[in-house]
Write a protein that holds these residues in place. Structure first.
Motif, PDB file in Angstrom:
ATOM      1  N   VAL A 208       0.834  -1.212   0.000  1.00 33.55           N
ATOM      2  CA  VAL A 208       0.000   0.000   0.000  1.00 33.55           C
ATOM      3  C   VAL A 208       0.863   1.254   0.000  1.00 33.55           C
ATOM      4  N   ASP A 209       1.940   1.259   0.782  1.00 29.44           N
ATOM      5  CA  ASP A 209       2.819   2.434   0.822  1.00 29.44           C
ATOM      6  C   ASP A 209       3.445   2.702  -0.549  1.00 29.44           C
ATOM      7  N   LYS A 210       3.906   1.644  -1.206  1.00 27.65           N
ATOM      8  CA  LYS A 210       4.483   1.806  -2.546  1.00 27.65           C
ATOM      9  C   LYS A 210       3.420   2.261  -3.541  1.00 27.65           C
ATOM     10  N   ALA A 211       2.205   1.764  -3.344  1.00 27.83           N
ATOM     11  CA  ALA A 211       1.108   2.161  -4.237  1.00 27.83           C
ATOM     12  C   ALA A 211       0.833   3.656  -4.112  1.00 27.83           C
ATOM     13  N   LEU A 212       0.824   4.149  -2.876  1.00 25.55           N
ATOM     14  CA  LEU A 212       0.585   5.579  -2.662  1.00 25.55           C
ATOM     15  C   LEU A 212       1.740   6.401  -3.238  1.00 25.55           C
ATOM     16  N   GLY A 213       2.978   5.940  -3.019  1.00 23.52           N
ATOM     17  CA  GLY A 213       4.129   6.644  -3.576  1.00 23.52           C
ATOM     18  C   GLY A 213       4.096   6.663  -5.088  1.00 23.52           C
ATOM     19  N   PHE A 214       3.731   5.540  -5.688  1.00 27.19           N
ATOM     20  CA  PHE A 214       3.634   5.465  -7.146  1.00 27.19           C
ATOM     21  C   PHE A 214       2.550   6.398  -7.657  1.00 27.19           C
ATOM     22  N   PHE A 215       1.444   6.437  -6.935  1.00 28.86           N
ATOM     23  CA  PHE A 215       0.324   7.295  -7.345  1.00 28.86           C
ATOM     24  C   PHE A 215       0.749   8.764  -7.371  1.00 28.86           C
ATOM     25  N   LYS A 216       1.441   9.196  -6.324  1.00 30.90           N
ATOM     26  CA  LYS A 216       1.818  10.613  -6.213  1.00 30.90           C
ATOM     27  C   LYS A 216       2.984  10.982  -7.132  1.00 30.90           C
ATOM     28  N   CYS A 217       3.998  10.109  -7.186  1.00 26.47           N
ATOM     29  CA  CYS A 217       5.242  10.446  -7.899  1.00 26.47           C
ATOM     30  C   CYS A 217       5.237  10.081  -9.378  1.00 26.47           C
ATOM     31  N   GLN A 218       4.407   9.141  -9.774  1.00 26.15           N
ATOM     32  CA  GLN A 218       4.410   8.694 -11.159  1.00 26.15           C
ATOM     33  C   GLN A 218       3.093   8.999 -11.865  1.00 26.15           C
ATOM     34  N   LEU A 219       2.024   8.439 -11.315  1.00 30.11           N
ATOM     35  CA  LEU A 219       0.734   8.535 -12.007  1.00 30.11           C
ATOM     36  C   LEU A 219       0.273   9.982 -12.140  1.00 30.11           C
ATOM     37  N   CYS A 220       0.236  10.707 -11.025  1.00 28.37           N
ATOM     38  CA  CYS A 220      -0.295  12.074 -11.065  1.00 28.37           C
ATOM     39  C   CYS A 220       0.584  13.026 -11.864  1.00 28.37           C
ATOM     40  N   LYS A 221       1.903  12.742 -11.925  1.00 28.39           N
ATOM     41  CA  LYS A 221       2.821  13.629 -12.649  1.00 28.39           C
ATOM     42  C   LYS A 221       2.777  13.421 -14.153  1.00 28.39           C
ATOM     43  N   ASN A 222       2.446  12.222 -14.587  1.00 32.60           N
ATOM     44  CA  ASN A 222       2.543  11.898 -16.020  1.00 32.60           C
ATOM     45  C   ASN A 222       1.186  11.786 -16.725  1.00 32.60           C
ATOM     46  N   VAL A 223       0.164  11.425 -15.971  1.00 31.53           N
ATOM     47  CA  VAL A 223      -1.180  11.331 -16.553  1.00 31.53           C
ATOM     48  C   VAL A 223      -2.168  11.889 -15.550  1.00 31.53           C
ATOM     49  N   SER A 224      -3.398  12.029 -15.992  1.00 31.79           N
ATOM     50  CA  SER A 224      -4.443  12.519 -15.099  1.00 31.79           C
ATOM     51  C   SER A 224      -5.234  11.332 -14.562  1.00 31.79           C
ATOM     52  N   PRO A 225      -5.217  11.086 -13.231  1.00 27.41           N
ATOM     53  CA  PRO A 225      -5.926   9.933 -12.674  1.00 27.41           C
ATOM     54  C   PRO A 225      -7.427  10.041 -12.883  1.00 27.41           C
ATOM     55  N   ASP A 226      -8.070   8.892 -12.990  1.00 26.06           N
ATOM     56  CA  ASP A 226      -9.521   8.856 -13.140  1.00 26.06           C
ATOM     57  C   ASP A 226     -10.149   8.246 -11.885  1.00 26.06           C
ATOM     58  N   SER A 227     -11.454   8.044 -11.942  1.00 27.58           N
ATOM     59  CA  SER A 227     -12.167   7.494 -10.784  1.00 27.58           C
ATOM     60  C   SER A 227     -11.645   6.109 -10.413  1.00 27.58           C
ATOM     61  N   TYR A 228     -11.289   5.329 -11.433  1.00 23.42           N
ATOM     62  CA  TYR A 228     -10.776   3.982 -11.174  1.00 23.42           C
ATOM     63  C   TYR A 228      -9.482   4.044 -10.359  1.00 23.42           C
ATOM     64  N   SER A 229      -8.617   5.007 -10.670  1.00 27.25           N
ATOM     65  CA  SER A 229      -7.361   5.177  -9.935  1.00 27.25           C
ATOM     66  C   SER A 229      -7.635   5.456  -8.460  1.00 27.25           C
ATOM     67  N   PHE A 230      -8.541   6.398  -8.216  1.00 28.53           N
ATOM     68  CA  PHE A 230      -8.847   6.755  -6.829  1.00 28.53           C
ATOM     69  C   PHE A 230      -9.580   5.626  -6.108  1.00 28.53           C
ATOM     70  N   ASN A 231     -10.438   4.927  -6.819  1.00 24.24           N
ATOM     71  CA  ASN A 231     -11.180   3.823  -6.197  1.00 24.24           C
ATOM     72  C   ASN A 231     -10.244   2.730  -5.696  1.00 24.24           C
ATOM     73  N   MET A 232      -9.173   2.474  -6.462  1.00 19.05           N
ATOM     74  CA  MET A 232      -8.209   1.467  -6.033  1.00 19.05           C
ATOM     75  C   MET A 232      -7.506   1.904  -4.746  1.00 19.05           C
ATOM     76  N   LEU A 233      -7.210   3.211  -4.632  1.00 15.98           N
ATOM     77  CA  LEU A 233      -6.573   3.705  -3.413  1.00 15.98           C
ATOM     78  C   LEU A 233      -7.509   3.572  -2.217  1.00 15.98           C
ATOM     79  N   VAL A 234      -8.762   3.915  -2.424  1.00 18.26           N
ATOM     80  CA  VAL A 234      -9.750   3.777  -1.339  1.00 18.26           C
ATOM     81  C   VAL A 234      -9.833   2.323  -0.890  1.00 18.26           C
TER      82      VAL A 234
END
Length: 574
Positions: A208-234
């Motif tokens: 989970v920690d790596k997932a959050l780090g990946f979300f902030k440092c990779q996903l959000c910087k290179n693409v725009s997250p969608d509802s599916y992205s946030f749902n997985m974090l929830v």
């Protein structure tokens, strides 16, 4: 004379000539390597050239599989000119595909690239990489990506993600992430789907920690997250009980102008209920009625109802159910099953039955909950009627349904009926665990009918049952025989346990040794104790150390290894 081999003529390696030679035998009156002329109608036919290509590929595959790489001598260079077909990158792809052996295909790939100076086509790389991944050769597949880049090809998202996913699946999370981050070096343009795929496998692996780090440092910087992205974090935070973080995710969604959907809310409510914060989940459920773009659905309500049922607060669960009906949200099968099971566990069988009859179509889970409720309420006849009704409606009871019914019958000493259900299970080829047999065997032993208990024990060991007696089975029978004074049978069962690799525990040993002492069978008790000592099973003696001390004083002291072990054991316990 011209000798062609790997070393002397890399343009025409020997195994390729061997393949040509095999095909040539069918195409020339005499060997083409001896100066004979081809059949005219075959030499000029394009169809024959195509046919020859497929046959050469097949022959090369066979030779490689057999590891036969012979060399051949040619009488002149004119023989080489008669070979109208030359090996092409397309043929290499077909050979690798036909080998069905990733490791051998890689060797052939490396050879043709190094010795024949082939620039392989992209399709060959893609096929070989997929084959290597299926064979578990992840490192080789990763190295091929570098070769693919060096040959000037752009790497597709599909190919890169195949390697990344394979690395992650085998637990090499860091390597997978490192390769994913190198996508720009491979001129690979990653889509949001790719980022979501990586985020998902990180969450599935519990990182989970790596997932959050990946979300902030990779996903959000290179693409725009969608509802599916946030749902997985929830979902990830809910799975580890970090509900506070879920609220932060909701705030992040607002900052990205991303609206929560049904999945977001349902996951959030379910997460709150799982960590026993059901009241908060219920408040969120009620707040949803004020939202313009969202209305609670059956999954939201069922999550809260299940939460209250687990807490044993059936009044609140019933209240939520009634609100659900008022809001015209139709309960599904799961909703009814959760409530019925809750009422049955609470002992409110009347309310459970009322809910049961409101359903149009229950399933085996529904009936099993009701049968269990009736049995616990002492209404075994009603439970039997439901078991028959289940069959009449064309549904088959499972092993758990039978275990619940058999347990209820055994508690009322209706052992003959319980035994009949065991036979019915056998007829219907429903194989339950040993615990189902243990209930009936225990019932017969408690009423002193050890003969019938033995009979079921033998049925249990039958080859067609697939249900071996366990430690509990033997302990029940040993104790039952002891209570009837059948000490020889009890001791025999004790020794049988070792033959079937079933180690007796403290309960078994205490029951047997105590009974032997009460029957004044001190020598037999000593034999049991020494058997345990010889096999190093001292934990089984811990519960009857006081009895062993008594026996030690009664027996004649002998200077033997067994006595020494027994004395050491007693000293440790003193």
């Amino acid at each position: 004379m011209l000798r062609l081999s790997f070393s002397s003529s890399p343009q025409f390696p020997s195994f390729i000539f061997a393949a040509y030679k095999q095909i040539a035998a069918a195409r020339y009156t005499f060997s083409p390597f001896c100066g004979s002329n081809p059949r005219p109608e075959e030499a000029e036919s394009p169809e024959n050239n195509s046919s020859t290509g497929s046959e050469v590929v097949e022959s090369i595959c066979n030779l490689l599989k057999q590891e036969k790489l012979p060399t051949f001598e040619l009488t002149g260079e004119s023989a080489v000119k008669r070979l109208t077909l030359t090996l092409t990158p397309e043929h290499v792809l077909n050979v690798i595909s036909g080998l069905n052996d990733a490791e051998l295909g890689l060797k052939f790939f490396r050879y043709t690239k190094a010795a024949l100076k082939f620039k392989h086509i992209a399709a060959t790389y893609d096929h070989l990489i997929s084959s290597l991944l299926r064979a578990g050769l992840n490192e080789s597949a990763r190295e091929l990506l570098e070769d693919l880049k060096d040959d000037g090809y752009d790497i597709s998202c599909k190919t890169l993600m195949e390697v990344v996913t394979s690395l992650a699946t085998t637990g090499k999370i860091d390597q997978a992430l490192d390769l994913f981050e190198k996508a720009p070096d491979f001129k690979c343009s990653l889509s949001l789907v790719c980022y979501n795929e990586v985020l998902n496998f990180l969450i599935e692996k519990g990182s989970v920690d790596k997932a959050l780090g990946f979300f902030k440092c990779q996903l959000c910087k290179n693409v725009s997250p969608d509802s599916y992205s946030f749902n997985m974090l929830v979902k990830a935070f809910c799975s580890v009980g970090e509900v506070k973080e879920c609220f932060k995710v909701l705030d992040m969604m607002k900052s990205h102008s991303c609206r929560p959907n049904d999945v977001t809310v349902n996951t959030f409510i379910t997460g709150l209920c799982r960590v026993n914060r059901v009241d908060e989940g219920y408040r969120l459920l009620r707040q949803l009625h004020t939202f313009k773009h969202y209305r609670p659905n059956v999954y939201s309500y069922t999550a809260v109802i299940r939460g209250f049922c687990k807490q044993g607060v059936l009044g609140k669960a019933q209240k939520v159910f009634n609100e659900m009906i008022e809001c015209r949200v139709r309960p599904n099968l799961v909703t009814y099953n959760v409530l019925i099971d809750g009422f049955c566990k609470e002992g409110n069988i009347d309310e459970a039955y009322s809910m049961f009859r409101k359903m149009k179509n229950g399933d085996v889970v529904t009936y099993t909950s009701m049968i269990d409720g009736y049995c616990k309420a002492g209404k075994t006849n009603d439970a039997i009627m439901l078991l028959h009704e289940l069959s009449e409606r064309g549904m088959a009871a499972n092993a758990y349904t039978y275990s619940v019914m058999i347990n209820g019958l055994c508690k009322e000493n209706r052992l003959s009926e319980a035994h009949d259900l065991l036979k019915q299970m056998k007829e219907r080829r429903i194989f339950g665990g040993s615990f189902i047999y243990n209930m009936v065997i225990d019932g017969y032993c408690k009423v002193g009918n050890v003969e019938q208990a033995n009979k079921i024990f033998e049925e249990m060991k039958g080859r067609d049952r697939g249900c071996a007696p366990d430690k509990r089975t033997y302990t029940i029978l040993i104790y039952g025989h002891c209570m009837k004074g059948r000490m020889a049978e009890a001791v025999s069962l004790f020794h049988e346990m070792f033959r079937v690799s079933c180690v007796p525990d403290e309960v078994t040993v205490q029951a047997l040794v105590t009974s032997l002492v009460k029957a004044s069978m001190l020598d037999e008790a000593r034999s049991v104790i020494f058997t345990l000592l010889a096999k190093g099973i001292t934990p089984g003696l811990s519960s009857c150390s006081s009895i062993i001390n008594y026996l030690f004083r009664q027996w004649k002291i002998e200077d033997t290894e067994q006595w020494t072990k027994l004395k050491e054991f007693l000293d440790k316990k003193s």
